[in-house]
Design a protein around this motif. Structure first.
Motif, PDB file in Angstrom:
ATOM      1  N   ALA A  67      12.411  -2.759   1.909  1.00 15.39           N
ATOM      2  CA  ALA A  67      13.697  -2.405   1.418  1.00 15.39           C
ATOM      3  C   ALA A  67      13.790  -1.650   0.152  1.00 15.39           C
ATOM      4  CB  ALA A  67      14.803  -3.622   1.108  1.00 15.39           C
ATOM      5  N   ARG A  68      12.617  -1.686  -0.670  1.00 15.36           N
ATOM      6  CA  ARG A  68      12.582  -1.003  -1.832  1.00 15.36           C
ATOM      7  C   ARG A  68      12.204   0.304  -1.522  1.00 15.36           C
ATOM      8  NH1 ARG A  68       9.400  -3.872  -6.425  1.00 15.36           N
ATOM      9  NH2 ARG A  68       8.212  -4.920  -4.709  1.00 15.36           N
ATOM     10  N   ALA A  69      11.222   0.591  -0.770  1.00 13.19           N
ATOM     11  CA  ALA A  69      10.776   1.957  -0.271  1.00 13.19           C
ATOM     12  C   ALA A  69      11.626   2.645   0.450  1.00 13.19           C
ATOM     13  CB  ALA A  69       9.322   1.653   0.346  1.00 13.19           C
ATOM     14  N   ALA A  70      12.334   2.197   1.381  1.00 11.36           N
ATOM     15  CA  ALA A  70      13.296   2.634   2.232  1.00 11.36           C
ATOM     16  C   ALA A  70      14.558   2.991   1.350  1.00 11.36           C
ATOM     17  CB  ALA A  70      13.643   2.038   3.328  1.00 11.36           C
ATOM     18  N   GLY A  71      14.849   2.198   0.398  1.00  9.78           N
ATOM     19  CA  GLY A  71      16.181   2.501  -0.193  1.00  9.78           C
ATOM     20  C   GLY A  71      17.188   1.882   0.478  1.00  9.78           C
ATOM     21  N   GLY A  72      18.411   2.108   0.042  1.00  8.86           N
ATOM     22  CA  GLY A  72      19.598   1.348   0.519  1.00  8.86           C
ATOM     23  C   GLY A  72      20.988   2.341   0.477  1.00  8.86           C
ATOM     24  N   ASP A  73      20.559   3.925   0.336  1.00  6.49           N
ATOM     25  CA  ASP A  73      21.710   4.654   0.336  1.00  6.49           C
ATOM     26  C   ASP A  73      21.913   5.627   1.494  1.00  6.49           C
ATOM     27  OD1 ASP A  73      22.503   3.872  -2.282  1.00  6.49           O
ATOM     28  OD2 ASP A  73      21.080   5.113  -3.126  1.00  6.49           O
ATOM     29  N   GLY A  74      21.179   5.081   2.539  1.00  2.48           N
ATOM     30  CA  GLY A  74      21.409   6.023   3.847  1.00  2.48           C
ATOM     31  C   GLY A  74      20.411   7.044   3.860  1.00  2.48           C
ATOM     32  N   GLU A  75      19.495   7.109   2.980  1.00  3.27           N
ATOM     33  CA  GLU A  75      18.458   8.317   2.995  1.00  3.27           C
ATOM     34  C   GLU A  75      17.742   8.490   4.193  1.00  3.27           C
ATOM     35  OE1 GLU A  75      17.642   9.260  -1.357  1.00  3.27           O
ATOM     36  OE2 GLU A  75      17.387   7.201  -0.757  1.00  3.27           O
ATOM     37  N   ILE A  76      17.225   9.752   4.484  1.00  9.50           N
ATOM     38  CA  ILE A  76      16.244   9.807   5.580  1.00  9.50           C
ATOM     39  C   ILE A  76      14.925   9.395   5.220  1.00  9.50           C
ATOM     40  CG2 ILE A  76      15.049  11.604   6.928  1.00  9.50           C
ATOM     41  CD1 ILE A  76      17.645  13.216   7.309  1.00  9.50           C
ATOM     42  N   ALA A  77      14.253   8.725   6.210  1.00 10.19           N
ATOM     43  CA  ALA A  77      12.930   8.067   5.603  1.00 10.19           C
ATOM     44  C   ALA A  77      11.800   8.322   6.790  1.00 10.19           C
ATOM     45  CB  ALA A  77      12.959   6.591   5.451  1.00 10.19           C
ATOM     46  N   ALA A  78      10.561   8.794   6.555  1.00 11.51           N
ATOM     47  CA  ALA A  78       9.755   8.954   7.640  1.00 11.51           C
ATOM     48  C   ALA A  78       8.601   7.999   7.697  1.00 11.51           C
ATOM     49  CB  ALA A  78       9.202  10.489   7.380  1.00 11.51           C
ATOM     50  N   ILE A  79       7.865   7.576   8.872  1.00  8.35           N
ATOM     51  CA  ILE A  79       6.847   6.909   8.996  1.00  8.35           C
ATOM     52  C   ILE A  79       5.752   7.671   9.279  1.00  8.35           C
ATOM     53  CG2 ILE A  79       6.024   4.733  10.277  1.00  8.35           C
ATOM     54  CD1 ILE A  79       9.057   4.193  10.918  1.00  8.35           C
ATOM     55  N   GLY A  80       4.556   7.301   8.861  1.00 10.50           N
ATOM     56  CA  GLY A  80       3.465   8.041   9.202  1.00 10.50           C
ATOM     57  C   GLY A  80       2.292   6.794   9.567  1.00 10.50           C
ATOM     58  N   HIS A  81       1.306   6.875  10.376  1.00 12.66           N
ATOM     59  CA  HIS A  81       0.390   5.793  10.866  1.00 12.66           C
ATOM     60  C   HIS A  81      -0.647   6.671  11.389  1.00 12.66           C
ATOM     61  CE1 HIS A  81      -0.823   2.859  14.179  1.00 12.66           C
ATOM     62  NE2 HIS A  81      -0.976   2.376  12.786  1.00 12.66           N
ATOM     63  N   ALA A  82      -1.995   5.961  10.884  1.00 17.17           N
ATOM     64  CA  ALA A  82      -3.227   6.674  11.565  1.00 17.17           C
ATOM     65  C   ALA A  82      -4.141   5.219  11.547  1.00 17.17           C
ATOM     66  CB  ALA A  82      -3.873   7.527  10.437  1.00 17.17           C
ATOM     67  N   THR A  83      -5.196   5.333  12.711  1.00 16.02           N
ATOM     68  CA  THR A  83      -6.205   4.395  12.784  1.00 16.02           C
ATOM     69  C   THR A  83      -7.413   4.983  12.802  1.00 16.02           C
ATOM     70  OG1 THR A  83      -5.995   4.595  15.100  1.00 16.02           O
ATOM     71  CG2 THR A  83      -4.567   2.957  13.815  1.00 16.02           C
ATOM     72  N   GLN A  84      -8.410   4.453  12.721  1.00 17.75           N
ATOM     73  CA  GLN A  84      -9.892   4.809  12.806  1.00 17.75           C
ATOM     74  C   GLN A  84     -10.988   3.483  13.205  1.00 17.75           C
ATOM     75  OE1 GLN A  84     -11.537   7.794   9.977  1.00 17.75           O
ATOM     76  NE2 GLN A  84     -13.702   6.286  10.114  1.00 17.75           N
ATOM     77  N   ALA A  85     -11.369   3.752  14.278  1.00 16.44           N
ATOM     78  CA  ALA A  85     -12.072   2.757  15.031  1.00 16.44           C
ATOM     79  C   ALA A  85     -13.461   2.128  14.023  1.00 16.44           C
ATOM     80  CB  ALA A  85     -12.680   3.016  16.397  1.00 16.44           C
ATOM     81  N   VAL A  86     -13.449   1.375  13.780  1.00 13.60           N
ATOM     82  CA  VAL A  86     -14.800   0.781  12.944  1.00 13.60           C
ATOM     83  C   VAL A  86     -15.629  -0.318  13.652  1.00 13.60           C
ATOM     84  CG1 VAL A  86     -13.929   1.574  10.694  1.00 13.60           C
ATOM     85  CG2 VAL A  86     -13.512  -0.854  11.730  1.00 13.60           C
ATOM     86  N   GLU A  87     -16.904  -0.564  13.137  1.00 10.79           N
ATOM     87  CA  GLU A  87     -17.514  -1.637  13.971  1.00 10.79           C
ATOM     88  C   GLU A  87     -17.179  -2.918  13.080  1.00 10.79           C
ATOM     89  OE1 GLU A  87     -21.647  -1.136  14.084  1.00 10.79           O
ATOM     90  OE2 GLU A  87     -21.474   0.669  15.249  1.00 10.79           O
ATOM     91  N   ALA A  88     -16.977  -3.918  13.600  1.00  9.72           N
ATOM     92  CA  ALA A  88     -16.564  -5.152  13.108  1.00  9.72           C
ATOM     93  C   ALA A  88     -17.957  -5.755  12.530  1.00  9.72           C
ATOM     94  CB  ALA A  88     -16.114  -6.323  13.710  1.00  9.72           C
ATOM     95  N   PRO A  89     -18.025  -6.333  11.104  1.00  4.44           N
ATOM     96  CA  PRO A  89     -19.278  -6.797  10.689  1.00  4.44           C
ATOM     97  C   PRO A  89     -19.539  -7.980  11.428  1.00  4.44           C
ATOM     98  CG  PRO A  89     -17.656  -6.502   8.999  1.00  4.44           C
ATOM     99  CD  PRO A  89     -16.841  -6.386  10.411  1.00  4.44           C
TER     100      PRO A  89
END
Length: 395
Positions: free
Chosen positions: A253-275
């Motif tokens: 809520a704090r990051a998105a805001g409360g005044d109806g502003e436009i927000a963007a979502i970025g997402h990325a992954t990278q495969a790794v070997e589990a220990p």
């Protein structure tokens, strides 16, 4: 956090249905409903049972509104309380946030969304967000002689499974001459009623030679991935170690805001070997029972890579110059890969990229995971080009 998702109209309903199919058992998804004026569209949903699908507006007829946004607004105003009651079996009072998913170029969903957002804000203290699928420019253009076009009664953007075929170029592009104007008016209305609006730019995600008709299934999958990545990032399986920086609904809520502003979502992954956790037999009889340590340089590289890709890669909507008033960063993956110094460095880099020190962060350990991931929210961004183009259609 406990999120209640409402799919409105054809496009919104199909995305909500796919979200329920992929994440129905995940703890972040507290409730899902689909509301539409089109009985056939509701009947085509697979994952949502009849008790979570609801048709409203008998005056609309059974086949939707034909792109008439004004009719959709009237129905929304008339039926908002009714739709609020139709959610009761999903226990909306327990929700920590609501997410309205809607095709912005349609009529039924786009028309009803602002009124339902206002109703939910009146009834509950939880923030209401909107995830809106933007129409493509091709949908508003007149058909030509190069290939078939199909008529659509709204909600075409982001249609569901089975809508496309093959390589994404076979299905025709729906012709919806009012789609951009509807989207412009709906964006303005949702900004007045919602805490934040997350537009999804369908056109930016199309591959070369793809049509929106052929790409719908894939684009729905991307939308669902981004929604789950954001709202599910703070959830950890039972028995998992507690994150050092716990992400909760108030952080979003704090990051998105409360005044109806436009927000963007970025997402990325990278495969790794589990220990390696040691002996597969759990008795230490074959080799050491101590877990194998992760190479520090590899962990640092993986974290830096996913943060930069989530920030500078393709977001749900363009972020002009990378700038934002508020930013949220979540980094997750196998605990041994979550190098604290690398995450701190990534946070500092992201603050410089966004041009603001108003940055929140959290971590999401996934003990059995096989990838490192990053989720970045930026809100209070400059107006993206595609949003400006759409808004110019009503100026």
């Amino acid at each position: 956090m406990r999120l209640h998702v409402i799919g409105l109209g054809g496009a919104g309903g199909r995305v909500a249905d796919r979200l329920a199919a992929a994440h129905g058992d995940d703890p972040f998804l507290g409730g899902v409903n689909a509301f539409d004026t089109d009985m056939d569209a509701l009947g085509a949903l697979d994952a949502l049972g009849e008790e979570r699908r609801y048709r409203f507006g008998d005056a609309a007829g059974g086949d939707g509104l034909g792109g008439d946004l004004h009719a959709g607004r009237r129905l929304g105003d008339a039926h908002a309380s009714e739709l609020g009651r139709a959610m009761d079996d999903q226990r909306p009072s327990l929700a920590e946030a609501f997410l309205l998913v809607v095709g912005l170029g349609g009529a039924a969903g786009a028309g009803a969304a602002p009124a339902l957002a206002a109703e939910l804000s009146r009834l509950y203290d939880a923030p209401v967000y909107a995830f809106g699928l933007l129409p493509t420019r091709a949908e508003t253009e007149e058909p030509d002689d190069d290939g078939p076009r199909s008529a659509s009664a709204g909600g075409a953007s982001g249609a569901g499974p089975g809508a496309g075929a093959g390589d994404g170029s076979a299905a025709p592009t729906p012709h919806r001459p009012l789609a951009e104007r509807n989207a412009a008016r709906t964006l303005d209305a949702l900004s007045e009623e919602c805490a934040a609006v997350f537009p999804f730019d369908n056109a930016a995600w199309l591959r070369p030679s793809e049509t929106i008709g052929g790409a719908r299934d894939r684009l729905n999958g991307v939308a669902v991935e981004r929604i789950a990545a954001l709202f599910g990032a703070g959830e950890t399986p039972e028995g998992t170690e507690t994150p050092q920086q716990v992400l909760d609904a108030s952080d979003v809520a704090r990051a998105a805001g409360g005044d109806g502003e436009i927000a963007a979502i970025g997402h990325a992954t990278q495969a790794v070997e589990a220990p390696d956790s040691g002996s597969k037999f759990g008795l230490g009889l074959f080799g050491s029972s101590e877990p194998t340590e992760v190479d520090t340089s590899a962990a640092v590289s993986a974290i830096e890579t996913v943060i930069r890709k989530a920030t500078r890669g393709k977001n749900t909507i363009e972020v002009p110059d990378g700038r934002a008033d508020r930013t949220l960063l979540v980094v997750g993956g196998p605990p041994a890969w979550l190098n604290r110094e690398a995450i701190a460095d990534g946070r500092r880099w992201l603050a410089e990229e966004a041009g603001s020190d108003a940055i929140l962060s959290g971590d999401a350990p996934v003990p059995e995971g096989d990838e490192v991931f990053a989720v970045v929210i930026r809100s209070g961004i400059d107006e993206p080009d595609r949003v400006r183009e759409i808004r110019e259609t009503i100026e």
